[in-house]
Write an enzyme that holds these catalytic residues in place. Sequence first.
Site, PDB file in Angstrom:
ATOM      1  N   ARG B 309       0.835  -1.215   0.000  1.00  0.00           N
ATOM      2  CA  ARG B 309       0.000   0.000   0.000  1.00  0.00           C
ATOM      3  C   ARG B 309       0.870   1.266   0.000  1.00  0.00           C
ATOM      4  O   ARG B 309       0.463   2.303  -0.528  1.00  0.00           O
ATOM      5  CB  ARG B 309      -0.992   0.017   1.159  1.00  0.00           C
ATOM      6  CG  ARG B 309      -2.062   1.099   1.012  1.00  0.00           C
ATOM      7  CD  ARG B 309      -3.199   0.958   2.007  1.00  0.00           C
ATOM      8  NE  ARG B 309      -4.321   0.184   1.530  1.00  0.00           N
ATOM      9  CZ  ARG B 309      -5.349   0.659   0.813  1.00  0.00           C
ATOM     10  NH1 ARG B 309      -5.415   1.939   0.502  1.00  0.00           N
ATOM     11  NH2 ARG B 309      -6.308  -0.121   0.392  1.00  0.00           N
ATOM     12  N   GLU B 709      -9.570   6.399   6.801  1.00  0.00           N
ATOM     13  CA  GLU B 709      -8.127   6.596   6.741  1.00  0.00           C
ATOM     14  C   GLU B 709      -7.666   7.854   6.008  1.00  0.00           C
ATOM     15  O   GLU B 709      -6.707   8.498   6.445  1.00  0.00           O
ATOM     16  CB  GLU B 709      -7.465   5.376   6.078  1.00  0.00           C
ATOM     17  CG  GLU B 709      -7.546   4.108   6.888  1.00  0.00           C
ATOM     18  CD  GLU B 709      -7.241   2.889   6.046  1.00  0.00           C
ATOM     19  OE1 GLU B 709      -8.053   2.566   5.157  1.00  0.00           O
ATOM     20  OE2 GLU B 709      -6.198   2.264   6.266  1.00  0.00           O
TER      21      GLU B 709
END
Lengths: 482, 758
Positions: B309, B709
């Site tokens: 990620r 997030e």
Amino acid sequence: MIRFNLNGAWVEASDVAPTTTLLRWLRDTRGLSGTKEGCAEGDCGACTVAVVEQGAKGPEYRAVNSCLLLLPMVHGKHVVTVDGLKREQLHPAQQALAEALGSQCGYCTPGVVMTLFEATYRGDLDAPWKLDDQLCGNLCRCTGYRPIREAAQQVAGTCPADEFSKALPASAPADTSLQLERAGQRFTTPATFDALWDELDAHPDARFVVGGTDLSLEITKRFQAPPKLVSLEALAPLRALTEVDGVLRLGATATISELEAFTAARSPAIHRMVRYFGARQIKHRGTIGGNLCTASPIGDLAPVFLSLGATAVLRSRATERRVPLHEFFVAYRKTALGPKEVLAAIEVPRPSPTARSVAYKVSKRRELDISTVSAGLFVDTDASNLVTVARFAFGGVAATPKRATAAERAVVGKPWTRETALAASKLLGEDLTPLSDHRGSANYRALVARNLLVGFFDETLTVRQPALQSGHAATVQPGGLS
Amino acid sequence: MSTLHQPQLHESGKLHVTGEARYVDDLAVPALVAQVVPAPVAHGRIRRLDVTRARAVPGVVAVFTHRDVPGENQVGPVIHDEELFAFDTVRFLGQSVALVVAESYAAARAGVKAVELEVDPLPAITTLDEALAKGSFLTDPHTMQRGDVEAAFVGAPLVLQGQVRTGGQDHFYLETQCSLALPEEGGTVRVISSTQHPSEVQTILSHVLGVGRSSIVVEVPRMGGGFGGKETQAAPYAAMAALAAVKLRKAVKVWLNRDQDMMWTGKRHPFLSNWRAAFDAQGRILALDAKLYADGGFSSDLSRAICDRALYHADNAYFVPAIRVTGQVAKTNLPSNTAFRGFGGPQGMALVEEVMSRAAERLGLDPATVRAQNFYGDAPRNVTQYHQTVTENRIGRIWSELLESSRYAQRRAELEAFNAGSAHHKWGLAITPVKFGISFTTSFLNQAGALVVVYADGTAQVNHGGTEMGQGLHTKIRAIAAHELGLDVSDVRVMTTATDKVPNTSATAASSGSDLNGQAVKAACETVRERLVPIAQKLLGAEAVSFAGGFATGGGKAVPMREVTQAAYLAQVSMSATGYYRTPGINYDRATAKGKPFHYFAYGAAVAEVELSGLTGEHRVRRVDILHDAGRSLSPSIDVGQVEGGFIQGVGWLTCEEVRFDGKGFLATHSPDTYKIPACGDTPTEFHVKLLENAAQEGVIHGSKAVGEPPLMLALSVVAALRHAVSAFGPAKTEVELAMPCTPEALLFAVEHAKSKG
């Protein structure tokens, strides 16, 4: 037998070790699980409860960390917890917080509520930044604090005429004296000096405690129970804050919050240091004497007191003696206190109007943190700007709180100019021996100490004893040279 | 009236403020308690482990070691490289070696002291640098690339290189890890756990206990914060509780105190990245070539996906014509680092944001201009390094609206004037973007289930696979269910998450909670609603009926929903249904490093203004303006809370929060005394957060977007602003050398460096 008023009803705590904390007792014995343990060291505030103490204007609610409060410390007092707030309706603090979405996960929330509960009945929260000071002992990991501040703005100082207001005048601590022996532990709270000296004669190995903000960590973090404790909390004369003939006499068991209120109009330097001393909860329990007697190199009061030329007043059954504060700190965590002797007070002469005096605290986080470097800086000059007295005291840069005597000597007799300050800053290394740890490296600490001395010169160019500006002022405030 | 898209209070808000809200440790269940016996060194061979004396300590009920595990002694969530109890080698200081179960914590602690554990120390790797030097890795390198990187550097007008480090971060959820295991008949067990991933706890318990998953029920009432720290790392302690409970046939609780939680559980991965970048003379990026290394700790946990990620976000919102990013996870003798809000994304973005800042500093350009001219645009400037096409790009719109509303240009001028007249204090101002990919990048995880139960009295219970950790998921789910069923929200109750209600769930993670579970709940509600329609038609005598706000209406009449449900009951109609959802059309081929891993992107931007002291290195965030894209928000009040909270948490990671281990693998910052998360006064007094308007997102539940997030990374604006303030202490075009986290010490040394250029 420990007896105290819990949420309006008198309760007794029998058969508990004196080192049981109020938090553990509430949760484990009473099943009152609203009050949370977040850190067991007074750094997060999830365990906050309110205790009624006698203030300058009468009894007042004070938010305190129940994780550090030993049960004998609430004997004879009134305690309010989150589980006791809701009546027919939510308390205004609860209502405001819920409506502002000041809770997300909700775990810090009961503690926040109790800090807002105190704020609700405080009459002196007259500026937004004071709300941050009120709230800085309550860590929240979810909200980013904006909604919590918003709730605080709504309720602070509203003093509703509710049953908590009405109960307050009759809730002052009554007789808090206590003698308790249980589970191999002894805890005594003498109400008179004679009782104190008798206790010390009988138990010379007993340790002193007042607020417990430092000592309780041995219990909650190291899981060690001190076998004998003597609390000085009930000795009223030790708590007095007075001013006589230009000398502040600061009782050793006065709390930091009491010192903060007392010095607001009397000592800008002390007041500035106390602003960033710790959380509201800690300021309510931490004491002047406790901060000094640990003789920690990072205690916040020592540098400012040293810079102001303070004297320690030591009392035993037979005598009272005075020791210049710089002689009080003997070695790392060691003081000049003799056996069966207590620190009674600190005497601080008010600086002359010609003197320049400021205290600084530098830490990783501005609020509720331990000093990386702290400083109390004081310079007096004569009519021709020659330095007559210089006291440069530092914390966090040696084994004890320390005066930088080489730098002091170098400036006495010299004109107080930026060049003099700069030259003196370069001599600090002769006295200061900073270490590297997780708070900062030795190089950083040395650099900050030097910069503070120069910054002190700049800040005091026009106003010689500058108070903390309202708002979130920088540590070294813009002065004559910004 | 539906509460969907309306500001709502938190579903548990009133329970929070009264202290009634129950967390695992609050449950009034008599239980034995436990203490873990931790490894005393970061790496070593266990020579002797004797628990005989510990078992004899008064109050100690039992001591368990690896020998007592009936199934597998394994709790590794993806790769089985993490023992429940170490048995021959210990691999980090604090690794569990045994569990002492006792009648009290005092007895349990005495039991721990009585355990005879002798460990021969082995050489330990306690820093990322050391792991890299010794070639100690948990994964092979993985590379994503597009364009001819080498060619792009040839003859480039400006080539920069550098190294970026980002630090670890403790989750510091206010509620520490806690699990309570209740034995039930026939060797089955019910575990109440503070976990983001009850299905995985169930799975791991079934391996440890050697029983089928059907023998285990895991429940999550609520968490006192998670932030990723309870995605995998609740499982070991839940497994210990379950093991002890099954063996002893008594309730057992395993709770970590703050110091234990901080010392033994993993944190955000520290990263070290080496990079070089090519720009043209106007600050347009031509190429980026970077190697990213993550400190995974002693075991794999989720580290590979986290490092991936970071690679997926090394572009942030920028189109880089030639890009090559490689990631690899190092193995150290430290606690196993784990998921933390952003999941590697923040570390990847921190890299490219530093690259942009450096270029602007070198060229003497406004960093806002440099950033904006590098945004993704129309084809061919719309393809990422993993070859997904960026569609519905909103960053340009957000950027211009925010520049305007924050008065960026005017304030930049005002700031220059202030700085010119201030010797010791300088202000900095910066704007940074966020583009964050939404979906689990392990594509099959993008599924969710729900079970909706409607009673004859017109009230409903909603079960779904998501967990509530404060983020407001249950508040949103309740609004969705009430909307679909036409009930008043007060008649809808969202239930404790439980694996016996909804099976095979994914973690509440990756910002996906409402995207996935919301769709599943919607599907379940639609099934029930379809069954109720004919009943209502009959009651109202109308063909066209609708359900809303607790009433069924049609033919000019309205009846309360409870009459409809009562009639449905009498008519023998089922009023419970399951719902299921999987995200369509996402994939990633690791072999070719190409695919469409994300369903869509969430966007945002932040303007931060700071004041920095050149005497102490202390700083203050003076003002923050944020414009964030939450789609057509399911609940604006909840989403604003996510943006604000995520932002401040990011500021903590980048400024005051410093995870420090000593050279022996001991965590020096293991409590809030030494580890400083932001306090109330650290939040700017001017904090303007807005959600992007007219921003419905197609293909997502009711047009919303995930919000958990992405806002955390908006905090990179504070670092950019601090760089601006630091540079003001030096001459024009000062290139800033600033380490992260930007502690007072890091900042003061950066100021000294800047001054030395003058």
